[in-house]
Every structure is written in structure tokens, then in C-alpha cells.
Design an enzyme around this catalytic site. Structure first.
Site, mmCIF file in Angstrom:
data_model
loop_
_atom_site.group_PDB
_atom_site.id
_atom_site.type_symbol
_atom_site.label_atom_id
_atom_site.label_comp_id
_atom_site.label_asym_id
_atom_site.label_seq_id
_atom_site.Cartn_x
_atom_site.Cartn_y
_atom_site.Cartn_z
ATOM 1 C CE LYS A 48 -68.329 -14.098 13.233
ATOM 2 N NZ LYS A 48 -66.994 -13.565 13.579
ATOM 3 N NE ARG B 42 -69.681 -14.553 19.699
ATOM 4 C CZ ARG B 42 -69.837 -13.688 18.706
ATOM 5 N NH1 ARG B 42 -70.924 -13.676 17.982
ATOM 6 N NH2 ARG B 42 -68.883 -12.828 18.427
ATOM 7 N NE ARG C 243 -65.323 -4.514 12.743
ATOM 8 C CZ ARG C 243 -65.780 -5.656 13.174
ATOM 9 N NH1 ARG C 243 -66.105 -6.597 12.330
ATOM 10 N NH2 ARG C 243 -65.918 -5.882 14.449
ATOM 11 N NE ARG D 127 -68.646 -4.314 16.327
ATOM 12 C CZ ARG D 127 -68.587 -5.624 16.084
ATOM 13 N NH1 ARG D 127 -68.979 -6.088 14.901
ATOM 14 N NH2 ARG D 127 -68.162 -6.462 16.987
ATOM 15 N NE ARG E 194 -65.198 -8.445 19.366
ATOM 16 C CZ ARG E 194 -65.051 -7.548 18.383
ATOM 17 N NH1 ARG E 194 -64.508 -6.365 18.643
ATOM 18 N NH2 ARG E 194 -65.456 -7.821 17.172
HETATM 19 P P1 AP5 Z 1 -66.068 -8.621 9.210
HETATM 20 O O1 AP5 Z 1 -66.754 -9.254 8.062
HETATM 21 O O2 AP5 Z 1 -66.692 -7.409 9.818
HETATM 22 O O3 AP5 Z 1 -65.713 -9.709 10.322
HETATM 23 P P2 AP5 Z 1 -66.674 -10.517 11.326
HETATM 24 O O4 AP5 Z 1 -66.180 -11.926 11.307
HETATM 25 O O5 AP5 Z 1 -68.114 -10.269 10.997
HETATM 26 O O6 AP5 Z 1 -66.235 -9.845 12.679
HETATM 27 P P3 AP5 Z 1 -67.071 -9.297 13.913
HETATM 28 O O7 AP5 Z 1 -66.110 -8.430 14.697
HETATM 29 O O8 AP5 Z 1 -68.333 -8.654 13.511
HETATM 30 O O9 AP5 Z 1 -67.289 -10.585 14.704
HETATM 31 P P4 AP5 Z 1 -67.599 -10.733 16.164
HETATM 32 O O10 AP5 Z 1 -67.944 -12.168 16.168
HETATM 33 O O11 AP5 Z 1 -66.550 -10.333 17.130
HETATM 34 O O12 AP5 Z 1 -68.720 -9.645 16.442
HETATM 35 P P5 AP5 Z 1 -70.270 -9.741 16.685
HETATM 36 O O13 AP5 Z 1 -70.894 -8.521 16.154
HETATM 37 O O14 AP5 Z 1 -70.786 -11.068 16.240
HETATM 38 O O15 AP5 Z 1 -64.583 -8.265 8.730
HETATM 39 C C1 AP5 Z 1 -63.715 -7.478 9.541
HETATM 40 C C2 AP5 Z 1 -62.958 -6.471 8.658
HETATM 41 O O16 AP5 Z 1 -62.056 -7.170 7.815
HETATM 42 C C3 AP5 Z 1 -63.863 -5.662 7.728
HETATM 43 O O17 AP5 Z 1 -63.408 -4.337 7.692
HETATM 44 C C4 AP5 Z 1 -63.703 -6.319 6.361
HETATM 45 O O18 AP5 Z 1 -63.815 -5.355 5.328
HETATM 46 C C5 AP5 Z 1 -62.327 -6.902 6.442
HETATM 47 N N1 AP5 Z 1 -62.237 -8.195 5.752
HETATM 48 C C6 AP5 Z 1 -63.150 -9.200 5.739
HETATM 49 N N2 AP5 Z 1 -62.720 -10.234 4.999
HETATM 50 C C7 AP5 Z 1 -61.491 -9.886 4.526
HETATM 51 C C8 AP5 Z 1 -60.505 -10.528 3.691
HETATM 52 N N3 AP5 Z 1 -60.719 -11.768 3.175
HETATM 53 N N4 AP5 Z 1 -59.374 -9.869 3.419
HETATM 54 C C9 AP5 Z 1 -59.143 -8.620 3.927
HETATM 55 N N5 AP5 Z 1 -60.028 -7.950 4.700
HETATM 56 C C10 AP5 Z 1 -61.182 -8.570 5.009
HETATM 57 O O19 AP5 Z 1 -70.350 -9.746 18.282
HETATM 58 C C11 AP5 Z 1 -70.039 -8.573 19.036
HETATM 59 C C12 AP5 Z 1 -70.332 -8.845 20.513
HETATM 60 O O20 AP5 Z 1 -71.744 -9.136 20.686
HETATM 61 C C13 AP5 Z 1 -69.620 -10.068 21.113
HETATM 62 O O21 AP5 Z 1 -68.310 -9.742 21.558
HETATM 63 C C14 AP5 Z 1 -70.579 -10.433 22.264
HETATM 64 O O22 AP5 Z 1 -70.410 -9.574 23.373
HETATM 65 C C15 AP5 Z 1 -71.957 -10.167 21.650
HETATM 66 N N6 AP5 Z 1 -72.534 -11.337 20.977
HETATM 67 C C16 AP5 Z 1 -72.847 -11.452 19.646
HETATM 68 N N7 AP5 Z 1 -73.353 -12.651 19.359
HETATM 69 C C17 AP5 Z 1 -73.367 -13.348 20.532
HETATM 70 C C18 AP5 Z 1 -73.759 -14.666 20.885
HETATM 71 N N8 AP5 Z 1 -74.221 -15.530 19.957
HETATM 72 N N9 AP5 Z 1 -73.624 -15.039 22.183
HETATM 73 C C19 AP5 Z 1 -73.171 -14.199 23.114
HETATM 74 N N10 AP5 Z 1 -72.771 -12.926 22.855
HETATM 75 C C20 AP5 Z 1 -72.870 -12.505 21.568
#
Ligand code: AP5
Length: 214
Positions: A13, A88, A127, A161, A172
Site C-alpha cells: 500500500k 480498517r 524493509r 519500524r 497485524r
Molecule cells: P509496503 O508498501 O511498505 O507495504 P504496506 O502495505 O504499506 O505495509 P505496512 O506494513 O505499512 O502496512 P500496515 O497496514 O501494517 O502498517 P500501517 O503503517 O498502516 O511494502 C512492504 C515491503 O515490501 C517494502 O519493503 C516494499 O519495498 C516491498 N514491496 C512492496 N510491493 C512489492 C512487490 N510487488 N514485490 C516485492 N516487494 C514489494 O499501520 C501500522 C500500525 O498503526 C497498525 O498495526 C496499527 O496499530 C496502527 N494503525 C494504522 N492505521 C490504523 C487505523 N486505520 N486504525 C487503527 N490502527 C491503525
């Protein structure tokens, strides 16, 4: 244009959001990034969120929906948004409807990145980002052209992270399955959902998203 990117942790994402920002001038609204900034700044929201995030659980619906509303309020009315990691839960999806309607916006697309969860653990644990500009990299899949130097800003410091360890990643993912995946039918009923293969090469994922929003 307002787009939701849906998918479990590591689905891509954030990676694809950055590309949409560069190509279309959209604004990436990542609740994860907003919460991490609040934790770093030690704000009251950050103090509440830190332990929850470190455990891989979800922060309260009220907190994240307020963050999204505040961000939309400082954007120009003509600039589109990519919702990255929000909504979410069903409650957040309902809040988003109200937040958008009250600002004269509507949702155009909900794009779900379909992925294999086991492969995501390798993606997430490998990552890291540039500490200066935030550009994302991966130990295996996306290295800087010159080792130790950010392609985008030339910075030399990188960070990982605290919630990117296998145990927290599994929590997660369980949260995604239990609370986030069930909101998809809300948008399917509106006919705005597209599925993209998130296991394809990054450029192919980008091309598939471009085809959806064209
Ligand atoms: P990346 O693009 O970083 O993946 P992502 O989907 O953005 O993953 P996140 O871990 O950031 O998602 P998340 O939903 O757990 O975290 P968030 O910060 O929202 O890609 C990952 C890796 O793969 C990278 O190294 C990339 O280079 C590689 N990659 C990408 N595409 C690829 C491909 N096609 N092929 C190969 N490699 C690839 O949330 C963190 C925490 O915040 C949550 O756990 C929660 O506690 C809180 N939080 C955030 N939002 C909310 C909400 N709305 N409600 C409640 N709590 C929330």
C-alpha cells in the site's frame, strides 16, 4: 479522485501510494505514518497509540478518523487523496463516508492488493526507509542504486519500524483478517472495488492500478 488502497501489512500500500503521489499529485493519507509521527513527537495521541502499535493491534477508531478529517481539512479541494491503511474497521468505513460527504468529496475506487500472507513476512522484515525523506527500500527487492545512499535525497541514514518483527506482523495480519477484510463487501455493494495481484513485480502492480484508475 479519492482512492482507498486495501491490503494486509506488507501488501504494498505504501509503495504504490508513493508512486500515485508522484504520477498524479494525489496526497497520501497514511494513518500509520500519522500515528508514527505522533509517537515520535510525544503528543497525547502518540502516547496512547505507542503500546497498541508495538503490539500490532488497532488504535481506536475515534483517534484515526480524527486524524484523517484534520488532514483533509488542510488539503486543497481539488487535490485527490489516497487512503493508505484507513479505513480498517466497519466503524472507520462509516466515519469515512461522513468525513467525505461533509467535505464534498466522494470515493472513486477501492483497490484491494491480493497477496500471499506467508510471503509478506519476508517483505516486511526486510524493509527500511530513508530517515531523511522517507523513501522506502527493501534488503532484497528494492535496494538503493548506490549502497548506503538514498536515491531520492542522497541521505545516508536509514531506519526500520519497531513493529516489523515476525511476531507482531502475525498479529497485524490477524487483525486485518478479523476486522479489515470484512469491510470489503460494503464497497463491493457500491461497485467500486477492483482487485490487483499484489504478488506481481512492483511495476506490474503499478500498471494494474493505473489501469483501474484510468
Ligand atoms: P509496503 O508498501 O511498505 O507495504 P504496506 O502495505 O504499506 O505495509 P505496512 O506494513 O505499512 O502496512 P500496515 O497496514 O501494517 O502498517 P500501517 O503503517 O498502516 O511494502 C512492504 C515491503 O515490501 C517494502 O519493503 C516494499 O519495498 C516491498 N514491496 C512492496 N510491493 C512489492 C512487490 N510487488 N514485490 C516485492 N516487494 C514489494 O499501520 C501500522 C500500525 O498503526 C497498525 O498495526 C496499527 O496499530 C496502527 N494503525 C494504522 N492505521 C490504523 C487505523 N486505520 N486504525 C487503527 N490502527 C491503525
Amino acid at each position: 479522485m479519492n482512492i482507498i488502497l486495501l491490503g494486509p501489512p506488507g501488501a504494498g500500500k505504501g509503495t504504490q501510494s508513493q508512486r500515485l503521489v508522484e504520477r498524479h499529485g494525489l496526497k497520501q493519507l497514511s494513518t500509520g505514518d500519522m500515528l508514527r509521527a505522533a509517537v515520535k513527537a510525544g503528543t497525547p495521541v502518540g502516547l496512547k497509540a505507542k503500546a497498541v502499535m508495538d503490539a500490532g493491534e488497532l488504535v481506536s477508531d475515534e483517534i484515526v478518523s480524527a486524524l484523517i478529517g484534520d488532514e483533509l481539512d488542510v488539503m486543497g479541494p481539488g487535490q485527490g487523496a489516497i487512503f493508505d491503511g484507513y479505513p480498517r474497521t466497519a466503524a472507520q468505513a462509516e466515519s469515512l463516508d461522513g468525513i467525505l460527504a461533509s467535505r464534498g468529496r466522494k470515493l472513486d475506487h477501492v483497490i484491494e492488493l491480493d497477496v500471499d500472507e506467508d510471503a509478506l513476512v519476508e517483505r516486511i522484515t526486510g524493509r527500511y526507509t530513508c530517515a531523511t525523506c522517507g523513501k522506502g527500500y527493501h534488503d532484497t527487492f528494492e535496494k538503493p542504486a548506490v549502497e548506503g545512499t538514498c536515491d531520492k535525497c542522497g541521505g545516508h541514514e536509514f531506519k526500520r519500524r519497531p513493529d516489523d518483527n515476525e511476531e507482531t506482523v502475525r498479529t497485524r495480519m490477524a487483525e486485518y483478517r478479523a476486522k479489515t477484510a470484512p469491510i470489503l463487501p460494503i464497497y463491493e455493494a457500491r461497485g467500486i472495488v477492483a482487485h490487483v495481484d499484489g504478488m506481481a513485480q512492483m511495476d506490474d502492480v503499478t500498471a494494474a492500478i493505473e489501469a483501474v484508475i484510468a
